[in-house]
Enzyme design. Structure first.
Site, PDB file in Angstrom:
ATOM      1  N   GLU A 146      -8.494  -5.744   4.051  1.00 13.23           N
ATOM      2  CA  GLU A 146      -7.994  -5.378   3.402  1.00 13.23           C
ATOM      3  C   GLU A 146      -6.871  -5.711   2.353  1.00 13.23           C
ATOM      4  O   GLU A 146      -6.720  -5.783   1.497  1.00 13.23           O
ATOM      5  CB  GLU A 146      -8.029  -3.537   2.775  1.00 13.23           C
ATOM      6  CG  GLU A 146      -9.360  -2.874   3.132  1.00 13.23           C
ATOM      7  CD  GLU A 146      -9.105  -1.338   3.599  1.00 13.23           C
ATOM      8  OE1 GLU A 146      -8.723  -0.610   2.553  1.00 13.23           O
ATOM      9  OE2 GLU A 146      -9.200  -0.940   4.451  1.00 13.23           O
TER      10      GLU A 146
ATOM     11  N   ARG B 126      -2.264  -2.329  -3.467  1.00 11.20           N
ATOM     12  CA  ARG B 126      -3.778  -1.059  -3.435  1.00 11.20           C
ATOM     13  C   ARG B 126      -3.496   0.196  -4.332  1.00 11.20           C
ATOM     14  O   ARG B 126      -2.953   1.208  -3.876  1.00 11.20           O
ATOM     15  CB  ARG B 126      -3.898  -1.231  -2.008  1.00 11.20           C
ATOM     16  CG  ARG B 126      -5.150  -0.022  -1.844  1.00 11.20           C
ATOM     17  CD  ARG B 126      -4.963   1.067   0.543  1.00 11.20           C
ATOM     18  NE  ARG B 126      -5.886   1.835  -0.344  1.00 11.20           N
ATOM     19  CZ  ARG B 126      -5.664   2.993   0.067  1.00 11.20           C
ATOM     20  NH1 ARG B 126      -4.225   3.659   1.089  1.00 11.20           N
ATOM     21  NH2 ARG B 126      -6.830   3.566   0.496  1.00 11.20           N
TER      22      ARG B 126
ATOM     23  N   ARG C 150     -11.518  15.850   7.862  1.00  8.33           N
ATOM     24  CA  ARG C 150     -12.127  15.912   6.627  1.00  8.33           C
ATOM     25  C   ARG C 150     -13.650  16.298   6.688  1.00  8.33           C
ATOM     26  O   ARG C 150     -14.478  16.307   7.578  1.00  8.33           O
ATOM     27  CB  ARG C 150     -12.441  14.786   5.599  1.00  8.33           C
ATOM     28  CG  ARG C 150     -10.537  14.433   5.211  1.00  8.33           C
ATOM     29  CD  ARG C 150     -11.085  13.600   3.997  1.00  8.33           C
ATOM     30  NE  ARG C 150      -9.397  12.475   4.028  1.00  8.33           N
ATOM     31  CZ  ARG C 150     -10.111  11.149   3.926  1.00  8.33           C
ATOM     32  NH1 ARG C 150     -10.228  10.739   3.211  1.00  8.33           N
ATOM     33  NH2 ARG C 150      -8.963  10.134   4.055  1.00  8.33           N
TER      34      ARG C 150
ATOM     35  N   HIS D 103     -12.720   2.940  -0.313  1.00  8.97           N
ATOM     36  CA  HIS D 103     -13.101   1.984   0.481  1.00  8.97           C
ATOM     37  C   HIS D 103     -14.107   1.011  -0.083  1.00  8.97           C
ATOM     38  O   HIS D 103     -13.829   0.042   0.830  1.00  8.97           O
ATOM     39  CB  HIS D 103     -13.747   1.934   1.647  1.00  8.97           C
ATOM     40  CG  HIS D 103     -13.393   3.544   3.090  1.00  8.97           C
ATOM     41  ND1 HIS D 103     -13.803   3.807   3.108  1.00  8.97           N
ATOM     42  CD2 HIS D 103     -11.852   3.316   2.749  1.00  8.97           C
ATOM     43  CE1 HIS D 103     -13.464   5.179   4.186  1.00  8.97           C
ATOM     44  NE2 HIS D 103     -12.004   4.205   4.136  1.00  8.97           N
TER      45      HIS D 103
ATOM     46  N   ASN E 289       0.578  -1.192   0.206  1.00  4.92           N
ATOM     47  CA  ASN E 289       0.259   0.153   0.004  1.00  4.92           C
ATOM     48  C   ASN E 289       0.893   0.991  -0.264  1.00  4.92           C
ATOM     49  O   ASN E 289       1.290   1.446   0.993  1.00  4.92           O
ATOM     50  CB  ASN E 289      -0.879  -0.292   1.017  1.00  4.92           C
ATOM     51  CG  ASN E 289      -2.065   1.180   1.111  1.00  4.92           C
ATOM     52  OD1 ASN E 289      -2.320   2.415   0.253  1.00  4.92           O
ATOM     53  ND2 ASN E 289      -2.553   1.712   2.806  1.00  4.92           N
TER      54      ASN E 289
END
Ligand code: ADP
Length: 399
Positions: free
Chosen positions: A385, A90, A241, A180, A7
């Protein structure tokens, strides 16, 4: 069969080595501060590991350090990279170009790089990492890319279009992509299995709540709508965010503060959310702690989060014309009983009832929280993941 999962970010390279015989993690680590100075932390599943400062001018040196960590010294887990069957990466943005995982070729890397305008922080870094990986790991080891956006490519146009002039969709590719996706795909499938039901017969609202949070409506195993949008900024309020904001407020604030577009983006991505509203910090634990001690703004942002999640559950139940299960995952979803309890309270209209005692004692474990009389099942489903990336990688190289 052993698979390396990578990743890569612009300054970091996280990795996990997974033995697919039993899907166990053999080692994991992070090479970070790439392009700044360089630091590696490496851990094996049996408790060995090390941390060290070293120079990572580019992703290539970070890959070389990762190979050394896995194959040499006290914390090695394999003798040579020949033992690795494939590498799975990823990738954040696959736009409408990639609707599933694919084997890496030079054209695929170029295409990922071309999409950088849609994910400036991530995609170029992914392309750099893919090229660096190819230069360090032998060509005989296939590489696969798994996209955060791919699962959401099943959304219908009515869900992904914005009310902007159509030409900007055609020429600038401005639309909802959702993120996601790897997590939502993994947890919705794991939930169906845990419920002993065929996913094709289930309407699920999947709540991935972490530093970044997104809610997805999964109907029959397919994403039909999701809360993140063109970028991972949209949807519910997050660590730093904003989540959804009236676009006029954005132009108004930018005008008043004399912000350039990139300054405004920084303000909305890094200085807002839990941090901006509470003034306490971006971490949910700190916000909850402050809220418990009477901090009004910390309580306000916690209330905003649970209220927004409830509204998504309601709107996605309407969108799917039904709701069989709600699942919680991600750092907050798996661990914060407070958030889960607040979301599931006052949802009698949907017939949602959880065992509050059980909910307060469980963290990070696959668990059914709803009571037998609840009309909608409520579950904690831990995400993984990396494992899904490894499974996709294995499936592609076995074809
Ligand atoms: P990311 O989106 O970066 O992958 P994570 O999924 O790891 O993030 O989630 C991080 C969030 O999970 C943080 O806000 C953190 O406070 C929250 N979290 C982790 N453990 C707990 C806990 N025990 N109780 C409440 N919140 C928690």
């Amino acid at each position: 069969m052993i698979i390396l999962v990578v990743n890569a970010g612009s300054s970091s390279l996280k990795y996990q080595l997974i033995d697919m015989a039993d899907e166990s993690m053999l080692a994991k680590g992070n090479c970070d501060r790439i392009g700044i100075d360089g630091h590696i932390s490496h851990k094996t599943s049996d408790g060995r590991g090390f941390e060290a400062d070293m120079a990572f001018p580019t992703h290539t040196e970070a890959f070389m350090a990762l190979v050394d960590a896995l194959t040499k010294g006290d914390a090695k887990v394999i003798d040579s990279m020949d033992e690795i069957s494939a590498v799975g990466h990823r990738i954040v943005q696959g736009a409408d170009v990639f609707d599933k995982s694919v084997l890496v070729t030079d054209e695929v890397i170029d295409k990922i790089d071309e999409l950088r305008e849609l994910a400036p922080v991530h995609n170029h870094a992914h392309a750099l990492a893919l090229r660096a990986c190819k230069s360090v790991i032998p060509d005989s080891v296939p590489q696969v890319v798994v996209f955060d956006t791919a699962f959401h490519q099943t959304m219908p146009p009515k869900a992904y279009m914005f009310g902007l002039p159509y030409e900007d969709y055609e020429t600038l590719h401005v639309r909802k992509y959702g993120f996601h996706g790897t997590s939502h795909r993994f947890v919705s499938a794991a939930l169906a299995e845990a419920m002993g039901r065929d996913i094709k017969d289930l309407k699920i609202v999947s709540c991935h709540l972490g530093n970044g949070s997104s809610i997805t409506a999964v109907d029959g195993g397919k994403s039909v709508d999701t809360s993140m949008g063109f970028t991972p900024l949209d949807g519910v309020v997050m660590g730093t965010r904003t989540g959804s904001v009236d676009p006029s407020a954005v132009t108004f604030v930018a005008d008043k503060h004399h912000f350039t577009p990139s300054e405004m983006s920084e303000y909305m991505n890094k200085k807002s959310g839990f941090l901006g509203v509470s003034g306490v910090g971006s971490d949910n634990r700190d916000v909850q702690e402050a809220s418990l001690h009477g901090n009004e703004r910390a309580k306000l942002v916690s209330d905003m989060l649970t209220y927004e999640i409830q509204k998504y559950i309601g709107s996605y139940a309407a969108a799917m014309n039904g709701l069989d299960a709600i699942l919680f995952t991600g750092g907050i979803g798996e661990n914060s009983w407070e958030v889960r309890e607040s979301v599931c309270r006052n949802m009698d209209f949907f017939g949602i009832k959880i065992d509050e005692e059980l909910n307060r004692t469980i963290r990070g474990k696959l668990t059914k929280l709803s009571t037998p009389e609840s009309k909608v099942e409520v579950w904690i489903v831990p995400t993984n993941e990396e494992l899904l990336i490894a499974r996709d990688t294995l499936a592609l190289i076995s074809q």
